[in-house]
Design an enzyme around this catalytic site. Sequence first.
Site, PDB file in Angstrom:
ATOM      1  N   TYR A 216      49.080  38.543  43.567  1.00 32.63           N
ATOM      2  CA  TYR A 216      49.498  38.223  42.520  1.00 32.63           C
ATOM      3  C   TYR A 216      49.398  39.092  41.409  1.00 32.63           C
ATOM      4  O   TYR A 216      48.245  39.905  41.291  1.00 32.63           O
ATOM      5  CB  TYR A 216      48.319  37.059  41.904  1.00 32.63           C
TER       6      TYR A 216
ATOM      7  N   GLN B  90      36.422  50.645  28.567  1.00 34.80           N
ATOM      8  CA  GLN B  90      36.541  49.482  29.122  1.00 34.80           C
ATOM      9  C   GLN B  90      36.285  48.108  27.842  1.00 34.80           C
ATOM     10  O   GLN B  90      37.245  47.085  28.171  1.00 34.80           O
ATOM     11  CB  GLN B  90      34.945  49.186  29.750  1.00 34.80           C
TER      12      GLN B  90
ATOM     13  N   HIS C 213      39.928  46.448  27.080  1.00 37.34           N
ATOM     14  CA  HIS C 213      40.425  45.801  28.192  1.00 37.34           C
ATOM     15  C   HIS C 213      40.541  44.338  27.633  1.00 37.34           C
ATOM     16  O   HIS C 213      41.508  43.500  27.864  1.00 37.34           O
ATOM     17  CB  HIS C 213      39.624  45.641  29.286  1.00 37.34           C
TER      18      HIS C 213
ATOM     19  N   GLU D 156      29.630  47.175  37.567  1.00 34.26           N
ATOM     20  CA  GLU D 156      31.173  47.535  37.976  1.00 34.26           C
ATOM     21  C   GLU D 156      31.680  49.089  37.995  1.00 34.26           C
ATOM     22  O   GLU D 156      31.693  49.521  39.572  1.00 34.26           O
ATOM     23  CB  GLU D 156      32.057  46.578  37.305  1.00 34.26           C
ATOM     24  N   HIS D 157      31.573  49.603  37.068  1.00 38.36           N
ATOM     25  CA  HIS D 157      31.685  51.189  36.832  1.00 38.36           C
ATOM     26  C   HIS D 157      30.117  51.657  36.258  1.00 38.36           C
ATOM     27  O   HIS D 157      30.028  51.251  35.612  1.00 38.36           O
ATOM     28  CB  HIS D 157      32.690  51.440  35.797  1.00 38.36           C
TER      29      HIS D 157
ATOM     30  N   ASP E 286      40.836  54.474  37.230  1.00 41.87           N
ATOM     31  CA  ASP E 286      41.647  53.402  37.108  1.00 41.87           C
ATOM     32  C   ASP E 286      42.950  53.701  37.848  1.00 41.87           C
ATOM     33  O   ASP E 286      43.553  52.769  38.107  1.00 41.87           O
ATOM     34  CB  ASP E 286      41.868  53.022  35.561  1.00 41.87           C
TER      35      ASP E 286
ATOM     36  N   GLU F 218      18.189  24.391  73.458  1.00 37.95           N
ATOM     37  CA  GLU F 218      18.633  23.683  72.253  1.00 37.95           C
ATOM     38  C   GLU F 218      19.407  22.176  72.920  1.00 37.95           C
ATOM     39  O   GLU F 218      20.139  21.766  71.814  1.00 37.95           O
ATOM     40  CB  GLU F 218      19.683  24.695  71.806  1.00 37.95           C
TER      41      GLU F 218
ATOM     42  N   HIS G 211      26.628  23.924  77.974  1.00 42.06           N
ATOM     43  CA  HIS G 211      26.525  25.499  77.684  1.00 42.06           C
ATOM     44  C   HIS G 211      25.650  25.976  78.972  1.00 42.06           C
ATOM     45  O   HIS G 211      26.252  26.819  79.699  1.00 42.06           O
ATOM     46  CB  HIS G 211      25.792  25.692  76.563  1.00 42.06           C
TER      47      HIS G 211
END
Lengths: 433, 433
Positions: free
Chosen positions: A130, A259, A262, A327-328, A361, A415, A420
């Site tokens: 996207y 930043q 943005h 993040e950065h 970036d 179990e 099994h």
Amino acid sequence: MPQFLDTTDAGFEDAFVALLGMKREDSPDVDAVVADIIADVRKRGDAAVLELTAKFDRMELTADKLRFSEAEIEEIIQQVSDEERAALELAAERIRAYHERQMPEDARWEDAAGASLGWRWSAVSAAGLYVPGGLASYPSSVLMNAIPAKVAGVERLAIVVPTPDGVANPLVLLAAKIAGVDEVYRIGGAQAVAALAYGTETIAPVDKITGPGNAFVAAAKRRVFGKVGIDMIAGPSEILVIADKHNDPDWIALDLMSQAEHDESAQSILITDDGDFGRAVADAVDKRLETLERRAIAGASWRDFGAVITVKDMEEAAALSDRIAPEHLELCVEDADALSEKVTHAGAIFIGGWTPEAIGDYVGGPNHVLPTARSARFSSGLSVMDFLKRTTLARMTPDALRAIGPAAERLAKSESLEAHGLSVRARLDKLNG
Amino acid sequence: MPQFLDTTDAGFEDAFVALLGMKREDSPDVDAVVADIIADVRKRGDAAVLELTAKFDRMELTADKLRFSEAEIEEIIQQVSDEERAALELAAERIRAYHERQMPEDARWEDAAGASLGWRWSAVSAAGLYVPGGLASYPSSVLMNAIPAKVAGVERLAIVVPTPDGVANPLVLLAAKIAGVDEVYRIGGAQAVAALAYGTETIAPVDKITGPGNAFVAAAKRRVFGKVGIDMIAGPSEILVIADKHNDPDWIALDLMSQAEHDESAQSILITDDGDFGRAVADAVDKRLETLERRAIAGASWRDFGAVITVKDMEEAAALSDRIAPEHLELCVEDADALSEKVTHAGAIFIGGWTPEAIGDYVGGPNHVLPTARSARFSSGLSVMDFLKRTTLARMTPDALRAIGPAAERLAKSESLEAHGLSVRARLDKLNG
């Protein structure tokens, strides 16, 4: 004015916790609308996509025009200047080189019991990317999403990008071409996500959807998750700069603003061991905010979410950084490599004063799709791994089964999973009988 | 009776698509209840957890009893037999050995421009593991979740396991001990997930939550995702067995039943190139269903979702397998390794007739937490990667910035991100001036 904090202040811990917990984003609740859109696309396919595109993007299309033709793409990308093309190509080359190193290896070995074990990596067959339209339509993000997919070996990579009023971004189309994207569709919104996830008459479904988008896109990705894989749902961008006084305050101010510009919800934080330097950076920010093109956005982000934190030393800076899990993270200190070793939770680290975050970036090589909102505590930036999956392999021999089968049978009994145990026992009986 | 399909039948494609699209699970919509529970735990902490535990698990606790003490654990695990303990230890050792090989490597290199690039892996600091109570309380799942976390290097690993009416499962506690779990809490449901994600007075918050659970647990995990990381939300289990006529039909029948006995919504499919063999397996299943302890569950699963598909050859079998993208794929054919190479989408492959899937559930080594519901097209089983995250690293030199900075500046301009460009330009000017 950003917040000024000092770790030696009595109220620091409370103020810092409040800073960490700040709610920076109001996500409108569009889930009901998005659910209807997805249901409509699943039911009516192309017809629904075309109607929704006419409504939201003011574009009357027919199904055969949903996809950009090669000829259209070639024509539109002629508008890109040579300089821009060269910059995109350099970026693509560096991103590709970095991500090629991420390819994990298959493994196969025999263990002491004689069992052959291992795993094998394979690419998802088809992925969809996207790309937002309008102001947030970043060609760099096309490269950052598409190149890892192609490096991973995704055979079919489709892009959806809305073109409101029919306006296409030539750089986005060129970036898609350089990255090796196979199909580009001029649609967007939840309807585009639904078309990628479920397919229509014209658009074949994909297995994985990545890429940023608005609230509708994010809600649609959440809804189709499970039917297809998705990448993270990214929040507003953040930067933490740790800088000592041996820096030009203006450089640090610009890094913080890169930043802040943005998004009004973005967050820029400076940690320094020198209070005077911190104030000098804040002054430099104010000066830059007088002239920056995006001063309204950057100024609001800095005022509402910005912070300058004075610490005693860089040890303390590293500890606070890990609590922020940025993040950065930019490290503008004397021994930046050593400081980077002290940090555990960060999406990406930019080491030393010659490495402004903006390099990352575009042309650094590492991915710029990174975990936000403290999620670097548990997640990573986009990589080839997002387009690969691992199949584990096991092959027993009679001897291996003899060695380890009885333990499996015992645990199956514990179990209460009788079949099994019997599936192992039947083979052991054959071996023993 | 399962479905019998044959690829040479006229209606095969439609029937196969219907099989792929079968809805096997009705998830009750518990989201509103879960939202309330999470809000309550966030607000009232331990008090809310204690009240909800009293209500749902019929256990009156105090905050100091939420966690099992070491002494309690030691006492309870005395109930485990030596044989069971040895089986658990063998399983743990094999799972550990397999997962240790998954540890990815850090990287750092210098590129032609002189930039230093790389990445570094680090473990999530704290993880929480949900273990269901009652019938689905599987010690093997404790090993499969906890060992990868500890191999990854998670420092603090907490388990939550409901103990309705105060009844604890000794094997679960022993498995936790063997795997190196640090804290065990006797709570469950959405309240346990909320406590792990947000913390209470007694329970420190974690960064990542994994493990299976009922509809309430799954809804709670979805809700806390973002605040913490989560693993996949697993659906009912599945197996696809591809077998030729050179197999004992009873072995294959048992392998199919070993999935079917998990859950009425489980799905077992056989693909064979011999119709007579397929019918022989179905007969063997019917015979086993006369006596299996869990015949009601296994029988319902086989009747409602089971299928026997006859194909022309193994090429066709591999192609169908990729369309199914099974969680478990068992290859009981002459050259099983060769066939495994033809398959791209599967969670785990069990190669050859001596490798019943149940081996993989317990002692094979690979993880048994695997992608269900066709999600092997885009996702992988649980691994150490789920408890690690990657920080990317970049360090520019003046020369590197000179070489690639102008391209970054150019792209920043194209994206109308002025401060991005200026942060590079300021440094370039210094270098040039």
